[in-house]
Enzyme design. Sequence first.
Site, PDB file in Angstrom:
ATOM      1  N   ARG A  20      14.912   6.160 -12.169  1.00 41.93           N
ATOM      2  CA  ARG A  20      15.397   6.217 -10.865  1.00 41.93           C
ATOM      3  C   ARG A  20      14.209   6.926  -9.769  1.00 41.93           C
ATOM      4  O   ARG A  20      14.024   6.331  -9.041  1.00 41.93           O
ATOM      5  CB  ARG A  20      16.852   6.288 -10.718  1.00 41.93           C
ATOM      6  CG  ARG A  20      17.952   5.669 -11.399  1.00 41.93           C
ATOM      7  CD  ARG A  20      19.219   5.551 -10.610  1.00 41.93           C
ATOM      8  NE  ARG A  20      19.892   7.317 -11.115  1.00 41.93           N
ATOM      9  CZ  ARG A  20      20.443   7.927 -12.144  1.00 41.93           C
ATOM     10  NH1 ARG A  20      20.801   6.844 -12.755  1.00 41.93           N
ATOM     11  NH2 ARG A  20      20.252   8.993 -12.825  1.00 41.93           N
ATOM     12  N   PHE A  24      23.252  -4.545 -12.455  1.00 45.01           N
ATOM     13  CA  PHE A  24      24.021  -4.121 -13.584  1.00 45.01           C
ATOM     14  C   PHE A  24      23.539  -2.333 -12.416  1.00 45.01           C
ATOM     15  O   PHE A  24      23.644  -1.516 -13.410  1.00 45.01           O
ATOM     16  CB  PHE A  24      23.449  -3.539 -14.824  1.00 45.01           C
ATOM     17  CG  PHE A  24      23.226  -5.266 -15.539  1.00 45.01           C
ATOM     18  CD1 PHE A  24      23.973  -6.158 -16.102  1.00 45.01           C
ATOM     19  CD2 PHE A  24      21.999  -5.561 -15.457  1.00 45.01           C
ATOM     20  CE1 PHE A  24      24.010  -6.881 -16.521  1.00 45.01           C
ATOM     21  CE2 PHE A  24      21.854  -6.740 -16.521  1.00 45.01           C
ATOM     22  CZ  PHE A  24      23.115  -7.329 -17.039  1.00 45.01           C
ATOM     23  N   ASP A  47      26.941  -5.858 -10.191  1.00 45.78           N
ATOM     24  CA  ASP A  47      28.004  -5.203 -11.257  1.00 45.78           C
ATOM     25  C   ASP A  47      29.178  -5.913 -11.041  1.00 45.78           C
ATOM     26  O   ASP A  47      29.833  -6.648 -10.614  1.00 45.78           O
ATOM     27  CB  ASP A  47      27.882  -3.916 -10.914  1.00 45.78           C
ATOM     28  CG  ASP A  47      28.001  -3.087 -12.437  1.00 45.78           C
ATOM     29  OD1 ASP A  47      27.242  -2.381 -12.433  1.00 45.78           O
ATOM     30  OD2 ASP A  47      29.524  -3.281 -12.328  1.00 45.78           O
ATOM     31  N   ALA A  95      26.624 -10.543 -14.597  1.00 45.55           N
ATOM     32  CA  ALA A  95      24.635 -10.523 -14.410  1.00 45.55           C
ATOM     33  C   ALA A  95      23.781 -11.927 -14.329  1.00 45.55           C
ATOM     34  O   ALA A  95      23.410 -12.446 -13.479  1.00 45.55           O
ATOM     35  CB  ALA A  95      24.497 -10.000 -15.026  1.00 45.55           C
ATOM     36  N   ASP A 147      19.148  -2.971 -15.989  1.00 39.29           N
ATOM     37  CA  ASP A 147      19.405  -2.097 -16.768  1.00 39.29           C
ATOM     38  C   ASP A 147      21.018  -2.540 -17.394  1.00 39.29           C
ATOM     39  O   ASP A 147      21.894  -1.580 -16.849  1.00 39.29           O
ATOM     40  CB  ASP A 147      19.545  -0.495 -15.430  1.00 39.29           C
ATOM     41  CG  ASP A 147      20.583   0.395 -16.336  1.00 39.29           C
ATOM     42  OD1 ASP A 147      20.157   0.514 -17.552  1.00 39.29           O
ATOM     43  OD2 ASP A 147      20.677   0.982 -15.536  1.00 39.29           O
ATOM     44  N   CYS A 161      19.885   0.651 -22.708  1.00 39.92           N
ATOM     45  CA  CYS A 161      19.751   1.776 -24.318  1.00 39.92           C
ATOM     46  C   CYS A 161      20.881   1.608 -24.779  1.00 39.92           C
ATOM     47  O   CYS A 161      21.395   2.681 -25.374  1.00 39.92           O
ATOM     48  CB  CYS A 161      21.454   2.516 -22.843  1.00 39.92           C
ATOM     49  SG  CYS A 161      22.308   0.738 -22.115  1.00 39.92           S
TER      50      CYS A 161
HETATM   51  C1  LIG Z   1      23.917   1.422 -18.134  1.00 41.77           C
HETATM   52  S1  LIG Z   1      24.896   0.945 -16.640  1.00 41.77           S
HETATM   53  C2  LIG Z   1      23.736   1.237 -15.159  1.00 41.77           C
HETATM   54  C3  LIG Z   1      23.379   2.222 -14.962  1.00 41.77           C
HETATM   55  C4  LIG Z   1      22.591   1.959 -13.325  1.00 41.77           C
HETATM   56  N1  LIG Z   1      21.619   1.612 -13.564  1.00 41.77           N
HETATM   57  C5  LIG Z   1      22.721   3.416 -12.615  1.00 41.77           C
HETATM   58  O1  LIG Z   1      21.271   3.776 -12.635  1.00 41.77           O
HETATM   59  O2  LIG Z   1      23.500   4.624 -12.538  1.00 41.77           O
HETATM   60  C6  LIG Z   1      25.699  -0.343 -16.995  1.00 41.77           C
HETATM   61  C7  LIG Z   1      26.550  -1.629 -15.755  1.00 41.77           C
HETATM   62  O3  LIG Z   1      26.604  -2.770 -16.668  1.00 41.77           O
HETATM   63  C8  LIG Z   1      27.914  -3.143 -15.826  1.00 41.77           C
HETATM   64  N2  LIG Z   1      28.109  -4.886 -16.320  1.00 41.77           N
HETATM   65  C9  LIG Z   1      27.931  -4.683 -17.958  1.00 41.77           C
HETATM   66  N3  LIG Z   1      28.141  -5.751 -18.322  1.00 41.77           N
HETATM   67  C10 LIG Z   1      27.768  -6.915 -17.292  1.00 41.77           C
HETATM   68  C11 LIG Z   1      27.946  -8.022 -16.626  1.00 41.77           C
HETATM   69  N4  LIG Z   1      28.109  -8.979 -17.220  1.00 41.77           N
HETATM   70  N5  LIG Z   1      27.628  -8.586 -15.634  1.00 41.77           N
HETATM   71  C12 LIG Z   1      27.360  -7.346 -14.283  1.00 41.77           C
HETATM   72  N6  LIG Z   1      27.421  -6.441 -14.855  1.00 41.77           N
HETATM   73  C13 LIG Z   1      27.511  -5.948 -15.632  1.00 41.77           C
HETATM   74  C14 LIG Z   1      28.868  -2.278 -16.147  1.00 41.77           C
HETATM   75  O4  LIG Z   1      30.011  -2.420 -15.038  1.00 41.77           O
HETATM   76  C15 LIG Z   1      28.000  -1.078 -15.841  1.00 41.77           C
HETATM   77  O5  LIG Z   1      28.270  -0.697 -14.249  1.00 41.77           O
END
Ligand SMILES: C[S@@+](CC[C@H](N)C(=O)[O-])C[C@H]1O[C@@H](n2cnc3c(N)ncnc32)[C@H](O)[C@@H]1O
Length: 396
Positions: A208, A225, A247, A276, A296, A336
């Site tokens: 970041r 995300f 998100d 997404a 992400d 990840c």
């Molecule tokens: C690895 S985290 C992202 C972390 C973020 N980039 C950060 O730096 O804090 C993944 C995120 O994807 C979201 N997520 C999971 N599936 C999703 C989808 N189909 N569409 C949108 N968001 C999604 C989750 O709620 C979560 O907040």
Amino acid sequence: MAKVYVDAQAYRALEKGAMIIFKKGVIRVDGEIKPGDIVEVYSRGGKFLGKGFANPNSNIMVRLVTKERDVEVGKELFKERIRKANEYRKKVLGCNKVYRMVYGEADYLPGLIVDRFNDIAAIQISSAGMERFKLDVAEAILEVEPEIETIFEKNTGRARRREGLPEIERVLLGKEKYRTIIKEGKAKFIVDMRGQKTGFFLDQRENRIALEKYVKPGMEVLDVFTYTGGFAIHAAVAGAEKIIAIDKSAQAIKQARENAKLNGVEDKMEFIVGSAFQEMERLIKEGRKFDIVILDPPAFVQHEKDLKNGLRAYFNVNYQGLRLLKDGGILVTCSCSQHVDMQLFKDMIIAASAKAGKFLKMLEPYRTQAPDHPILMASKDTEYLKCLFLYVEDMK
Ligand SMILES: C[S@@+](CC[C@H](N)C(=O)[O-])C[C@H]1O[C@@H](n2cnc3c(N)ncnc32)[C@H](O)[C@@H]1O
């Protein structure tokens, strides 16, 4: 104490420094094992290899704690390991008040995660063995780092369910507190430990911060995300003009809005609660193009058997992300999933770029998790995050 005998392959892995024994590597068990019991581990020929936590119901049958027969598995050992792990972060890595203090087996504390956010430590236990020592561990953290006043137990998630452990989320010791404000690069974030994981994805910190230098005034950025606004807030404070952050979690977006206010950038940010895939498709149909797109996603591959479907999901999301970039834009793309190694990840993005008609140049060397999530060279399980910064040009 029950004895577990392992095959030649598991023996060789342990000799190289691995700390995990999978069920398939166990050839015999002498005695009865209940989840969380401490067992002794031996080679087929009877050589003592160490002591560890066992769980007969788990795919990971033993997590080694020590390779010494005489070392007692208990509070003193854990306290010493926590002290060493903390010292490594502070003295070698230069961490200050916000960092991952313990990263499981990479700190020889299998099944234990400790994230420090100022005066709060969020702990996450994912093995039945470590669960038995939960209070000892909590007390040890307070003794090692007296500035910490609260131990928040964030014992939720898939790994815990797999070990047959209950889900618990509460202050375990100390002051009743679960929110704090942290600083990261030019940005500030409210961390609420009741959110996802321990409340904040510390593993992406360096990535970041690295984004900030590519953001130029007037740029339009898309953060897919976003969780609580991680990359998006960095883009905003670094000078982007317009940022869209997506998100599916309404709770995460609520906090992302708070974070935008905290940084005084709410006027240039648009937050979307939604899928997404669907939202990116909509933006493509609207003909939108961005200077920077960040992807992400959560781990699309949780188990090796999901590799094919998971890679398809990565391909789809990256194909969409690439189509949303201007000629000469930047893609920050992450995975990840521990089962997707860098080569697989590269192959996926090359295929997506070919389909999207784009050339890719690596802007940065291969990036991974922040160093307070150390990668134990002999243990593949400790290496999971991949992050590529790519310069994207149209194929004309
Ligand atoms: C690895 S985290 C992202 C972390 C973020 N980039 C950060 O730096 O804090 C993944 C995120 O994807 C979201 N997520 C999971 N599936 C999703 C989808 N189909 N569409 C949108 N968001 C999604 C989750 O709620 C979560 O907040």
